[in-house]
Design a protein around this motif. Sequence first.
Motif, PDB file in Angstrom:
ATOM      1  N   ALA A 119     -10.209  30.433 -28.687  1.00 49.48           N
ATOM      2  CA  ALA A 119     -10.121  31.502 -29.691  1.00 49.48           C
ATOM      3  C   ALA A 119      -8.786  31.364 -30.417  1.00 49.48           C
ATOM      4  CB  ALA A 119     -10.238  32.868 -29.021  1.00 49.48           C
ATOM      5  N   VAL A 120      -8.857  31.208 -31.742  1.00 50.87           N
ATOM      6  CA  VAL A 120      -7.638  30.992 -32.532  1.00 50.87           C
ATOM      7  C   VAL A 120      -7.333  32.259 -33.334  1.00 50.87           C
ATOM      8  CG1 VAL A 120      -6.494  29.538 -34.246  1.00 50.87           C
ATOM      9  CG2 VAL A 120      -8.191  28.526 -32.697  1.00 50.87           C
ATOM     10  N   PHE A 121      -6.199  32.862 -33.060  1.00 48.62           N
ATOM     11  CA  PHE A 121      -5.798  34.128 -33.697  1.00 48.62           C
ATOM     12  C   PHE A 121      -4.833  33.839 -34.829  1.00 48.62           C
ATOM     13  CE2 PHE A 121      -7.429  34.953 -29.609  1.00 48.62           C
ATOM     14  CZ  PHE A 121      -8.188  36.104 -29.794  1.00 48.62           C
ATOM     15  N   VAL A 122      -5.256  34.188 -36.043  1.00 50.00           N
ATOM     16  CA  VAL A 122      -4.450  33.881 -37.222  1.00 50.00           C
ATOM     17  C   VAL A 122      -3.863  35.186 -37.750  1.00 50.00           C
ATOM     18  CG1 VAL A 122      -4.438  32.718 -39.457  1.00 50.00           C
ATOM     19  CG2 VAL A 122      -6.108  32.037 -37.713  1.00 50.00           C
ATOM     20  N   ILE A 128     -14.952  26.656 -31.176  1.00 52.18           N
ATOM     21  CA  ILE A 128     -13.672  27.200 -31.619  1.00 52.18           C
ATOM     22  C   ILE A 128     -14.007  28.427 -32.439  1.00 52.18           C
ATOM     23  CG2 ILE A 128     -11.622  26.800 -33.056  1.00 52.18           C
ATOM     24  CD1 ILE A 128     -11.987  23.764 -32.389  1.00 52.18           C
ATOM     25  N   VAL A 129     -13.385  29.561 -32.117  1.00 55.35           N
ATOM     26  CA  VAL A 129     -13.666  30.762 -32.888  1.00 55.35           C
ATOM     27  C   VAL A 129     -12.374  31.268 -33.514  1.00 55.35           C
ATOM     28  CG1 VAL A 129     -13.809  32.035 -30.692  1.00 55.35           C
ATOM     29  CG2 VAL A 129     -14.540  33.146 -32.785  1.00 55.35           C
ATOM     30  N   PHE A 130     -12.413  31.370 -34.844  1.00 53.95           N
ATOM     31  CA  PHE A 130     -11.261  31.875 -35.586  1.00 53.95           C
ATOM     32  C   PHE A 130     -11.363  33.392 -35.667  1.00 53.95           C
ATOM     33  CE2 PHE A 130     -10.807  27.709 -38.022  1.00 53.95           C
ATOM     34  CZ  PHE A 130      -9.509  27.455 -37.581  1.00 53.95           C
ATOM     35  N   ILE A 131     -10.251  34.075 -35.417  1.00 54.54           N
ATOM     36  CA  ILE A 131     -10.235  35.529 -35.460  1.00 54.54           C
ATOM     37  C   ILE A 131      -9.032  36.002 -36.291  1.00 54.54           C
ATOM     38  CG2 ILE A 131     -10.123  37.638 -34.033  1.00 54.54           C
ATOM     39  CD1 ILE A 131     -11.299  35.828 -31.714  1.00 54.54           C
ATOM     40  N   THR A 163     -16.783  28.989 -35.385  1.00 54.34           N
ATOM     41  CA  THR A 163     -17.326  30.244 -35.907  1.00 54.34           C
ATOM     42  C   THR A 163     -16.184  31.156 -36.344  1.00 54.34           C
ATOM     43  OG1 THR A 163     -17.427  31.307 -33.746  1.00 54.34           O
ATOM     44  CG2 THR A 163     -19.372  30.081 -34.431  1.00 54.34           C
ATOM     45  N   MET A 164     -16.541  32.152 -37.155  1.00 57.88           N
ATOM     46  CA  MET A 164     -15.544  33.022 -37.782  1.00 57.88           C
ATOM     47  C   MET A 164     -15.754  34.455 -37.317  1.00 57.88           C
ATOM     48  SD  MET A 164     -14.030  30.937 -39.933  1.00 57.88           S
ATOM     49  CE  MET A 164     -13.022  32.281 -40.525  1.00 57.88           C
ATOM     50  N   GLU A 165     -14.685  35.147 -37.008  1.00 61.16           N
ATOM     51  CA  GLU A 165     -14.782  36.563 -36.658  1.00 61.16           C
ATOM     52  C   GLU A 165     -13.700  37.362 -37.365  1.00 61.16           C
ATOM     53  OE1 GLU A 165     -17.045  38.117 -35.001  1.00 61.16           O
ATOM     54  OE2 GLU A 165     -17.981  36.651 -33.662  1.00 61.16           O
ATOM     55  N   ILE A 166     -14.117  38.422 -38.050  1.00 61.33           N
ATOM     56  CA  ILE A 166     -13.160  39.429 -38.495  1.00 61.33           C
ATOM     57  C   ILE A 166     -12.857  40.259 -37.251  1.00 61.33           C
ATOM     58  CG2 ILE A 166     -12.939  41.544 -39.870  1.00 61.33           C
ATOM     59  CD1 ILE A 166     -14.519  40.060 -42.052  1.00 61.33           C
ATOM     60  N   ALA A 167     -11.581  40.420 -36.941  1.00 62.76           N
ATOM     61  CA  ALA A 167     -11.195  40.993 -35.648  1.00 62.76           C
ATOM     62  C   ALA A 167     -11.891  42.323 -35.357  1.00 62.76           C
ATOM     63  CB  ALA A 167      -9.676  41.149 -35.589  1.00 62.76           C
TER      64      ALA A 167
END
Length: 371
Positions: free
Chosen positions: A105-108, A57-60, A85-89
Amino acid sequence: NKGKYEHYMQKEIHEQPESLTTTMRGRLIRGGSCKAKTVLLGGLKDHLKTIRRSRRIVFIGCGTSYNAALAARPILEELSGIPVTMEIASDLLDRQGPIYREDTAVFVSQSGETADTLNALEYALENGALCVGITNTVGSAIARNTHCGVHINAGCEIGVASTKAYTSQIVVMAMLAIAIGADAISNQERREAIIDGLFDLPNKVREVLKLDQEMKDLAKLLIAEQSLLMFGRGYNYATALEAALKVKEVALMHSEGILAGEMKHGPLALVDENLPILVIATRDGCFSKQQSVIQQLHARKGRLVVMCSKGDAASVSVGGSSRVFEVPQVEDCLQPVVNIVPLQLLAYHLTVLRGFNVDQPRNLAKSVTTE
Ligand code: UD1
Ligand code: M6R
């Protein structure tokens, strides 16, 4: 309409007991005597199986939305067993980092319109990932273009500094963790304890809002400082980053969120009798480590302000020299929701006392629609 408040940021901080209640409305199910407690996220129920099968799962997100995801990461890892995992867009796009078909991919995004996050969404769609949105704005670009998602329902947020959206985002992601983990018998007790904690969370936030005057007094002491460090770890590393972001963007004071575990790898060199340091040391699995961080900062004559759980003031104030304030204790993974509130109040009062524009900080826009 600001009602009885002077600024939107102030109003939005104080309405968090209500916005959190709306976020959870209809989504927490407390069954009868033999029926288990569960979470129902209408927008995800047909996709949970696919999410459970994903490899990662990747948070963006950007800014506060990224910080909210960071706060929720530990509980999502714990309950889902899936690597998170974490991603700054913008950074994901700069690197053209790998995104796979097997990823969720989870877009917040509060606004649902942030250009960097939207571009990252387009990129993840091209790469075949399942794309999930967590947004406050029905009909926004992110809500429309994701495969599925959850509206946080925090109500319209007007202050440029995101406050109530942050706490509602964390609550939605905690509910997401419970929903994904719901097929595992092994952590049922843990899930039910979190659900009980969610039910009671608005009351705990109401309680912590009573620190308003104390935070104003603290702001008076800090008004002329050049810089303020925020130390956190575990569930509350995100709290440190988010508090520092608030102080920077509205109070226009340099502030840095520091992972306490990294202290000896550099930041310790900054510590002296002048630089104020706020340490988050509420009860959780990291408490004793954080106590030793406080001792080490104290040994370097650090000017400390410590946030701790009710009844812990004596266990965190070494030599009685630091300023301490207590917050109500909640389930560890929900503690970031309670802990950010006094720090939002601190940033708010610092801004007013320093005479800056609270709702429209210079150079910033509520929704960043350009790269
Ligand atoms: C929905 C209704 C809500 C109603 C409830 C009753 C809407 C917007 N919500 O809430 O008014 O009270 O049913 O059961 O009509 N979605 C995305 N991306 C996002 C966010 C959401 O694709 O970023 C999708 C979801 O997958 C879902 C739809 O939008 O299909 C609505 O999401 P949400 O409002 O969270 O669903 P419910 O809570 O079920
Ligand atoms: O609308 P979004 O959640 O996508 O916005 C992301 C950031 O621009 C936003 O959180 C920004 O950091 C806030 N001004 C912080 O208070």
